[in-house]
Design a protein around this motif. Structure first.
Motif, PDB file in Angstrom:
ATOM      1  N   GLY A 133     -29.884 -24.508 -14.441  1.00 41.07           N
ATOM      2  CA  GLY A 133     -31.178 -25.157 -14.252  1.00 41.07           C
ATOM      3  C   GLY A 133     -32.120 -24.218 -13.516  1.00 41.07           C
ATOM      4  N   TRP A 134     -33.402 -24.301 -13.860  1.00 43.49           N
ATOM      5  CA  TRP A 134     -34.379 -23.347 -13.323  1.00 43.49           C
ATOM      6  C   TRP A 134     -34.424 -23.359 -11.801  1.00 43.49           C
ATOM      7  CZ3 TRP A 134     -36.969 -19.257 -14.950  1.00 43.49           C
ATOM      8  CH2 TRP A 134     -38.053 -18.793 -14.201  1.00 43.49           C
ATOM      9  N   LYS A 135     -34.470 -24.544 -11.182  1.00 48.31           N
ATOM     10  CA  LYS A 135     -34.609 -24.644  -9.726  1.00 48.31           C
ATOM     11  C   LYS A 135     -33.402 -24.026  -9.026  1.00 48.31           C
ATOM     12  CE  LYS A 135     -35.594 -28.012  -6.068  1.00 48.31           C
ATOM     13  NZ  LYS A 135     -34.423 -27.761  -5.210  1.00 48.31           N
ATOM     14  N   ARG A 136     -32.211 -24.387  -9.462  1.00 48.38           N
ATOM     15  CA  ARG A 136     -30.996 -23.856  -8.835  1.00 48.38           C
ATOM     16  C   ARG A 136     -30.885 -22.349  -9.051  1.00 48.38           C
ATOM     17  NH1 ARG A 136     -26.243 -25.334  -6.649  1.00 48.38           N
ATOM     18  NH2 ARG A 136     -24.315 -24.308  -7.306  1.00 48.38           N
ATOM     19  N   TRP A 137     -31.282 -21.892 -10.241  1.00 43.36           N
ATOM     20  CA  TRP A 137     -31.242 -20.455 -10.530  1.00 43.36           C
ATOM     21  C   TRP A 137     -32.177 -19.689  -9.599  1.00 43.36           C
ATOM     22  CZ3 TRP A 137     -35.077 -17.168 -12.761  1.00 43.36           C
ATOM     23  CH2 TRP A 137     -34.606 -15.882 -13.093  1.00 43.36           C
ATOM     24  N   ARG A 138     -33.413 -20.200  -9.391  1.00 43.76           N
ATOM     25  CA  ARG A 138     -34.349 -19.516  -8.496  1.00 43.76           C
ATOM     26  C   ARG A 138     -33.848 -19.524  -7.058  1.00 43.76           C
ATOM     27  NH1 ARG A 138     -39.389 -17.657  -9.738  1.00 43.76           N
ATOM     28  NH2 ARG A 138     -39.020 -16.702  -7.703  1.00 43.76           N
ATOM     29  N   GLU A 139     -33.224 -20.617  -6.641  1.00 43.03           N
ATOM     30  CA  GLU A 139     -32.643 -20.655  -5.297  1.00 43.03           C
ATOM     31  C   GLU A 139     -31.540 -19.604  -5.153  1.00 43.03           C
ATOM     32  OE1 GLU A 139     -31.367 -24.666  -5.022  1.00 43.03           O
ATOM     33  OE2 GLU A 139     -33.328 -25.445  -4.395  1.00 43.03           O
ATOM     34  N   ALA A 140     -30.754 -19.427  -6.213  1.00 45.11           N
ATOM     35  CA  ALA A 140     -29.698 -18.412  -6.186  1.00 45.11           C
ATOM     36  C   ALA A 140     -30.299 -17.019  -6.109  1.00 45.11           C
ATOM     37  CB  ALA A 140     -28.801 -18.539  -7.419  1.00 45.11           C
ATOM     38  N   GLU A 141     -31.369 -16.775  -6.867  1.00 49.60           N
ATOM     39  CA  GLU A 141     -32.023 -15.472  -6.820  1.00 49.60           C
ATOM     40  C   GLU A 141     -32.580 -15.192  -5.420  1.00 49.60           C
ATOM     41  OE1 GLU A 141     -32.153 -13.028  -9.217  1.00 49.60           O
ATOM     42  OE2 GLU A 141     -30.655 -14.331 -10.097  1.00 49.60           O
ATOM     43  N   ASP A 142     -33.126 -16.236  -4.792  1.00 51.14           N
ATOM     44  CA  ASP A 142     -33.575 -16.090  -3.405  1.00 51.14           C
ATOM     45  C   ASP A 142     -32.417 -15.650  -2.517  1.00 51.14           C
ATOM     46  OD1 ASP A 142     -36.086 -16.895  -4.136  1.00 51.14           O
ATOM     47  OD2 ASP A 142     -36.120 -18.706  -2.901  1.00 51.14           O
ATOM     48  N   HIS A 143     -31.280 -16.303  -2.689  1.00 51.35           N
ATOM     49  CA  HIS A 143     -30.108 -16.019  -1.853  1.00 51.35           C
ATOM     50  C   HIS A 143     -29.649 -14.570  -1.992  1.00 51.35           C
ATOM     51  CE1 HIS A 143     -26.141 -16.425  -0.032  1.00 51.35           C
ATOM     52  NE2 HIS A 143     -25.612 -15.942  -1.132  1.00 51.35           N
ATOM     53  N   TYR A 144     -29.633 -14.056  -3.210  1.00 52.07           N
ATOM     54  CA  TYR A 144     -29.110 -12.708  -3.432  1.00 52.07           C
ATOM     55  C   TYR A 144     -30.142 -11.608  -3.174  1.00 52.07           C
ATOM     56  CZ  TYR A 144     -25.059 -14.939  -5.563  1.00 52.07           C
ATOM     57  OH  TYR A 144     -23.941 -15.706  -5.765  1.00 52.07           O
ATOM     58  N   SER A 145     -31.409 -11.888  -3.407  1.00 57.05           N
ATOM     59  CA  SER A 145     -32.399 -10.810  -3.446  1.00 57.05           C
ATOM     60  C   SER A 145     -33.435 -10.828  -2.335  1.00 57.05           C
ATOM     61  CB  SER A 145     -33.143 -10.842  -4.798  1.00 57.05           C
ATOM     62  OG  SER A 145     -32.243 -10.759  -5.869  1.00 57.05           O
ATOM     63  N   GLY A 147     -33.465 -11.389   0.908  1.00 59.33           N
ATOM     64  CA  GLY A 147     -33.165 -10.654   2.134  1.00 59.33           C
ATOM     65  C   GLY A 147     -33.278  -9.146   1.965  1.00 59.33           C
ATOM     66  N   LEU A 148     -32.876  -8.642   0.806  1.00 64.57           N
ATOM     67  CA  LEU A 148     -32.963  -7.202   0.543  1.00 64.57           C
ATOM     68  C   LEU A 148     -34.419  -6.757   0.477  1.00 64.57           C
ATOM     69  CD1 LEU A 148     -30.241  -6.861  -2.243  1.00 64.57           C
ATOM     70  CD2 LEU A 148     -30.023  -6.278   0.174  1.00 64.57           C
ATOM     71  N   ILE A 149     -35.250  -7.549  -0.190  1.00 65.91           N
ATOM     72  CA  ILE A 149     -36.670  -7.206  -0.300  1.00 65.91           C
ATOM     73  C   ILE A 149     -37.330  -7.265   1.074  1.00 65.91           C
ATOM     74  CG2 ILE A 149     -38.885  -7.937  -1.268  1.00 65.91           C
ATOM     75  CD1 ILE A 149     -37.300  -8.979  -3.699  1.00 65.91           C
ATOM     76  N   ARG A 150     -36.975  -8.287   1.844  1.00 64.86           N
ATOM     77  CA  ARG A 150     -37.533  -8.439   3.191  1.00 64.86           C
ATOM     78  C   ARG A 150     -37.169  -7.236   4.056  1.00 64.86           C
ATOM     79  NH1 ARG A 150     -34.902 -12.879   4.570  1.00 64.86           N
ATOM     80  NH2 ARG A 150     -36.413 -14.368   3.715  1.00 64.86           N
ATOM     81  N   GLN A 151     -35.911  -6.822   4.007  1.00 67.93           N
ATOM     82  CA  GLN A 151     -35.464  -5.673   4.797  1.00 67.93           C
ATOM     83  C   GLN A 151     -36.199  -4.406   4.383  1.00 67.93           C
ATOM     84  OE1 GLN A 151     -31.239  -4.805   4.466  1.00 67.93           O
ATOM     85  NE2 GLN A 151     -31.550  -2.682   5.137  1.00 67.93           N
ATOM     86  N   CYS A 152     -36.336  -4.220   3.065  1.00 66.98           N
ATOM     87  CA  CYS A 152     -37.005  -3.031   2.549  1.00 66.98           C
ATOM     88  C   CYS A 152     -38.462  -2.971   3.019  1.00 66.98           C
ATOM     89  CB  CYS A 152     -36.928  -3.057   1.021  1.00 66.98           C
ATOM     90  SG  CYS A 152     -37.328  -1.482   0.258  1.00 66.98           S
ATOM     91  N   ILE A 169     -44.281 -13.834   2.940  1.00 70.35           N
ATOM     92  CA  ILE A 169     -44.960 -14.161   1.684  1.00 70.35           C
ATOM     93  C   ILE A 169     -44.982 -12.959   0.749  1.00 70.35           C
ATOM     94  CG2 ILE A 169     -47.275 -13.600   2.557  1.00 70.35           C
ATOM     95  CD1 ILE A 169     -46.299 -16.406   0.077  1.00 70.35           C
ATOM     96  N   SER A 170     -45.098 -11.756   1.303  1.00 70.52           N
ATOM     97  CA  SER A 170     -45.077 -10.552   0.467  1.00 70.52           C
ATOM     98  C   SER A 170     -43.716 -10.389  -0.204  1.00 70.52           C
ATOM     99  CB  SER A 170     -45.398  -9.310   1.305  1.00 70.52           C
ATOM    100  OG  SER A 170     -46.690  -9.394   1.864  1.00 70.52           O
ATOM    101  N   SER A 171     -42.651 -10.697   0.533  1.00 72.92           N
ATOM    102  CA  SER A 171     -41.300 -10.606  -0.038  1.00 72.92           C
ATOM    103  C   SER A 171     -41.137 -11.584  -1.196  1.00 72.92           C
ATOM    104  CB  SER A 171     -40.246 -10.903   1.036  1.00 72.92           C
ATOM    105  OG  SER A 171     -40.324  -9.964   2.088  1.00 72.92           O
ATOM    106  N   ARG A 172     -41.653 -12.802  -1.027  1.00 74.84           N
ATOM    107  CA  ARG A 172     -41.534 -13.803  -2.086  1.00 74.84           C
ATOM    108  C   ARG A 172     -42.369 -13.428  -3.316  1.00 74.84           C
ATOM    109  NH1 ARG A 172     -38.577 -18.012  -0.913  1.00 74.84           N
ATOM    110  NH2 ARG A 172     -38.014 -18.375   1.267  1.00 74.84           N
ATOM    111  N   LEU A 173     -43.535 -12.851  -3.079  1.00 74.27           N
ATOM    112  CA  LEU A 173     -44.353 -12.406  -4.209  1.00 74.27           C
ATOM    113  C   LEU A 173     -43.663 -11.274  -4.966  1.00 74.27           C
ATOM    114  CD1 LEU A 173     -47.909 -12.463  -2.577  1.00 74.27           C
ATOM    115  CD2 LEU A 173     -47.050 -14.001  -4.353  1.00 74.27           C
ATOM    116  N   LEU A 174     -43.064 -10.351  -4.216  1.00 73.45           N
ATOM    117  CA  LEU A 174     -42.336  -9.250  -4.861  1.00 73.45           C
ATOM    118  C   LEU A 174     -41.113  -9.758  -5.617  1.00 73.45           C
ATOM    119  CD1 LEU A 174     -42.455  -6.363  -2.235  1.00 73.45           C
ATOM    120  CD2 LEU A 174     -43.311  -6.286  -4.570  1.00 73.45           C
ATOM    121  N   LEU A 175     -40.424 -10.742  -5.043  1.00 71.82           N
ATOM    122  CA  LEU A 175     -39.263 -11.317  -5.726  1.00 71.82           C
ATOM    123  C   LEU A 175     -39.692 -11.950  -7.045  1.00 71.82           C
ATOM    124  CD1 LEU A 175     -36.312 -12.178  -5.895  1.00 71.82           C
ATOM    125  CD2 LEU A 175     -36.887 -14.184  -4.507  1.00 71.82           C
TER     126      LEU A 175
END
Length: 219
Positions: A133-145, A147-152, A169-175
């Motif tokens: 499902g789209w919502k659960r998939w996006r939540e999973a992508e948040d979980h995996y990615s 933090g890495l974007i935020r750190q970078c 917000i910049s991390s979420r836009l990049l994700l």
């Protein structure tokens, strides 16, 4: 006199037996996940049965149900496996003793390359949004990615490579941008060409917002 159960289980031989059971259970689960990754990547979710997954892993279907309550649970374990593989690869790149800008570019290239991997492409990008499902998939992508974007981003800002933008917000836009790029690659008839274009486009955008040494000193 009967030895209490807690005392029996604390003996070295009981601990060793329990450890062997745990190791066997973990190896069985890993075999099932490896089997699921291979089959889902080759045949997709709809074209893969639990019987086939168990057979390829060389375990009984009962053993499969001991670890997973159904087909979607097996798929989510396969999804976790391919996402974790990519995450660890990028984490390793972000720990390398290189300037933050070089680490960021290496991480971007590694992500784009991952989008061409057949297992990641089919399981994480094609099948993931449909099965989970789209919502659960996006939540999973948040979980995996995320933090890495935020750190970078934080590393680049701390190094004076980027202006002090709002990190969250910049991390979420990049994700969102990278998820869209990954989807474009996965659904293209020419994924290698699109992957090269995605890399070129994102690198161009990063160059546009990179601070020059003079700007960094002024900040």
């Amino acid at each position: 006199m009967v030895t209490p159960k807690s005392e029996r289980e604390s003996r070295p031989e009981a601990v060793e037996a329990r450890s062997r059971r745990d190791d066997h259970a973990e190896s069985t689960r890993q075999a099932l996940v490896d089997s699921a990754v291979a089959l889902f990547a080759e045949r997709g979710y709809a074209g893969t049965s639990l019987d086939e997954i168990a057979k390829r892993a060389r375990v009984t279907k009962g053993a499969l149900y001991h670890h997973f309550h159904g087909k979607q649970a097996v798929f989510e374990a396969a999804f976790d496996a391919v996402e974790t593989r990519v995450k660890r690869r990028i984490e390793a790149l972000l720990r390398r003793p290189e300037p933050p800008w070089d680490r960021a570019l290496s991480s971007l290239r590694a992500f784009v390359a991952s989008c061409l991997d057949p297992a990641y492409q089919r399981i994480a990008l094609h099948e993931g949004p449909v099965v989970m499902g789209w919502k659960r998939w996006r939540e999973a992508e948040d979980h995996y990615s995320l933090g890495l974007i935020r750190q970078c981003l934080r590393d680049l800002i701390d190094a004076g490579e980027l202006a002090a933008v709002p990190v969250e917000i910049s991390s979420r836009l990049l994700l969102g941008t990278l998820c869209s790029a990954a989807t474009e690659i996965a659904h293209s008839a020419e994924p290698e060409r699109v992957a090269a274009e995605v890399e070129q486009a994102v690198l161009g955008l990063l160059d546009q917002v990179r601070l020059t040494p003079r700007q960094a000193r002024a900040d």
